[in-house]
Design a protein around this motif. Structure first.
Motif, PDB file in Angstrom:
ATOM      1  N   ARG A   1      -2.482  -1.273  -3.072  1.00 42.05           N
ATOM      2  CA  ARG A   1      -3.294  -0.045  -3.013  1.00 42.05           C
ATOM      3  C   ARG A   1      -2.629   1.380  -2.920  1.00 42.05           C
ATOM      4  O   ARG A   1      -1.535   1.463  -2.473  1.00 42.05           O
ATOM      5  CB  ARG A   1      -4.173  -0.339  -1.699  1.00 42.05           C
ATOM      6  CG  ARG A   1      -4.947  -1.648  -1.326  1.00 42.05           C
ATOM      7  CD  ARG A   1      -6.029  -1.632  -0.322  1.00 42.05           C
ATOM      8  NE  ARG A   1      -5.168  -1.421   0.912  1.00 42.05           N
ATOM      9  CZ  ARG A   1      -5.059  -0.477   1.789  1.00 42.05           C
ATOM     10  NH1 ARG A   1      -5.443   0.780   1.477  1.00 42.05           N
ATOM     11  NH2 ARG A   1      -4.353  -0.522   2.703  1.00 42.05           N
ATOM     12  N   VAL A   2      -3.232   2.329  -3.566  1.00 44.92           N
ATOM     13  CA  VAL A   2      -2.738   3.542  -3.749  1.00 44.92           C
ATOM     14  C   VAL A   2      -3.774   4.526  -3.165  1.00 44.92           C
ATOM     15  O   VAL A   2      -4.890   4.562  -3.996  1.00 44.92           O
ATOM     16  CB  VAL A   2      -2.115   3.913  -5.080  1.00 44.92           C
ATOM     17  CG1 VAL A   2      -1.564   5.429  -5.022  1.00 44.92           C
ATOM     18  CG2 VAL A   2      -1.238   2.769  -5.485  1.00 44.92           C
ATOM     19  N   ASN A   3      -3.533   5.283  -2.245  1.00 44.30           N
ATOM     20  CA  ASN A   3      -4.303   6.506  -1.933  1.00 44.30           C
ATOM     21  C   ASN A   3      -3.714   7.882  -1.598  1.00 44.30           C
ATOM     22  O   ASN A   3      -2.543   7.994  -1.575  1.00 44.30           O
ATOM     23  CB  ASN A   3      -5.423   6.287  -0.599  1.00 44.30           C
ATOM     24  CG  ASN A   3      -6.261   4.852  -0.486  1.00 44.30           C
ATOM     25  OD1 ASN A   3      -7.232   5.111  -1.402  1.00 44.30           O
ATOM     26  ND2 ASN A   3      -5.764   3.990  -0.219  1.00 44.30           N
TER      27      ASN A   3
ATOM     28  N   THR B   1      -8.824   2.119  -1.922  1.00 48.72           N
ATOM     29  CA  THR B   1      -7.738   2.302  -2.913  1.00 48.72           C
ATOM     30  C   THR B   1      -8.453   3.429  -3.798  1.00 48.72           C
ATOM     31  O   THR B   1      -9.759   3.460  -4.231  1.00 48.72           O
ATOM     32  CB  THR B   1      -7.500   1.009  -3.600  1.00 48.72           C
ATOM     33  OG1 THR B   1      -6.153   1.709  -4.536  1.00 48.72           O
ATOM     34  CG2 THR B   1      -8.353   0.605  -4.549  1.00 48.72           C
TER      35      THR B   1
ATOM     36  N   SER C   1       0.817  -1.239  -0.149  1.00 40.49           N
ATOM     37  CA  SER C   1      -0.058   0.034  -0.043  1.00 40.49           C
ATOM     38  C   SER C   1       0.812   1.239  -0.017  1.00 40.49           C
ATOM     39  O   SER C   1       2.118   1.291   0.465  1.00 40.49           O
ATOM     40  CB  SER C   1      -0.987   0.119   1.140  1.00 40.49           C
ATOM     41  OG  SER C   1      -0.175   0.124   2.346  1.00 40.49           O
TER      42      SER C   1
ATOM     43  N   ALA D   1      -4.246  -2.532  -8.678  1.00 37.00           N
ATOM     44  CA  ALA D   1      -5.106  -3.296  -8.146  1.00 37.00           C
ATOM     45  C   ALA D   1      -4.816  -4.610  -8.701  1.00 37.00           C
ATOM     46  O   ALA D   1      -4.915  -5.730  -7.845  1.00 37.00           O
ATOM     47  CB  ALA D   1      -6.381  -2.992  -8.486  1.00 37.00           C
TER      48      ALA D   1
ATOM     49  N   ALA E   1      -3.673   3.467  -8.541  1.00 35.55           N
ATOM     50  CA  ALA E   1      -4.595   2.731  -7.868  1.00 35.55           C
ATOM     51  C   ALA E   1      -5.312   1.645  -8.943  1.00 35.55           C
ATOM     52  O   ALA E   1      -5.244   0.312  -8.483  1.00 35.55           O
ATOM     53  CB  ALA E   1      -5.695   3.332  -7.055  1.00 35.55           C
TER      54      ALA E   1
END
Length: 245
Positions: A165-167, A233, A122, A160, A156
């Protein structure tokens, strides 16, 4: 006994010498991180265990040489602030902010995603409420942060299938040293002190009447990194005290 959020985890944090980055590093250390890879041009306090990497996030060679084997989490945080009306802003000043805040973030993100391929992980990008709400005088900074918000969404979607996960997180005012580079704040802080200057600005700009402490933002980033947000995400957490309302 409750398990720490990051027990045994390997975590990369950029811009880790001060402000949000340092707060995140300390929080992750407190939460059991086994390996902290901290990148900054400035020296990083030695009050907790970490691997310090001195360098500029815009330097592609830095990322090519850095060993990120086993990386679980990354906080793409390094950045600079700046102000100036568009009509008065030099191309040099524009490029300086964009190169650190966006080019540096891209290189960091790319390195982290490459290290996480096949194993998941993440990532959190530190954006800003300035990338959501338009204000005079922050064209370069606000544009760089708006771009980070969109970059997190694209990353994101690309990440996936690899369970990456990318936020993003978009704070408004946070009591960090980055404000010292803004003449308006620096002048007022010299007159009344930093705490009073922060309180004055927050009372005007933020419905909740205060700015965040770096430690508060660090805990929110920790949430986004951890399994507590396992299905989150491509989102941006606005942590702005109501500033963008």
């Amino acid at each position: 006994m409750r398990m720490s959020l990051f027990s045994g985890k390997s975590i990369l944090v950029t811009g880790a010498a001060s402000g949000i980055g340092l707060a995140v590093a300390r929080y992750c250390a407190d939460q059991g991180a086994a390996r902290l890879i901290l990148v900054d041009r400035d020296s990083i306090p030695a009050d907790f265990a970490h691997e310090a990497v001195a360098g500029d996030v815009r330097d592609e060679a830095l990322w090519d040489a850095l060993d990120l084997t086993g990386l679980d989490h990354a906080v793409v945080n390094a950045g600079v602030a700046g102000a100036g009306a568009i009509a008065e802003l030099s191309l040099e000043a524009w490029r300086h902010i964009l190169s650190i805040n966006l080019d540096g973030a891209f290189l960091t993100l790319r390195a982290a995603m490459r290290a996480m391929r096949g194993r998941g992980g993440s990532i959190v990008l530190t954006a800003s409420a300035a990338g959501v709400k338009a204000e005079p005088g922050v064209a370069a900074y606000g544009t760089s942060k708006a771009a980070l918000i969109h970059l997190a969404k694209v990353a994101a979607k690309e990440g996936a299938p690899q369970r990456i996960r990318v936020n993003a997180i978009a704070p408004a005012g946070v009591e960090t040293p980055v404000w010292d580079a803004i003449p308006m704040f620096a002048e007022r802080a010299a007159e009344v002190g930093r705490d009073a200057a922060f309180a004055e600005m927050a009372a005007i700009a933020t419905p909740l009447g205060r700015y965040a402490k770096p430690e508060e933002i660090a805990r929110q980033i920790g949430f986004l990194l951890s399994e507590q947000s396992a299905l989150v995400t491509g989102t941006t957490l606005l942590s702005d005290g109501g500033y963008t309302l």
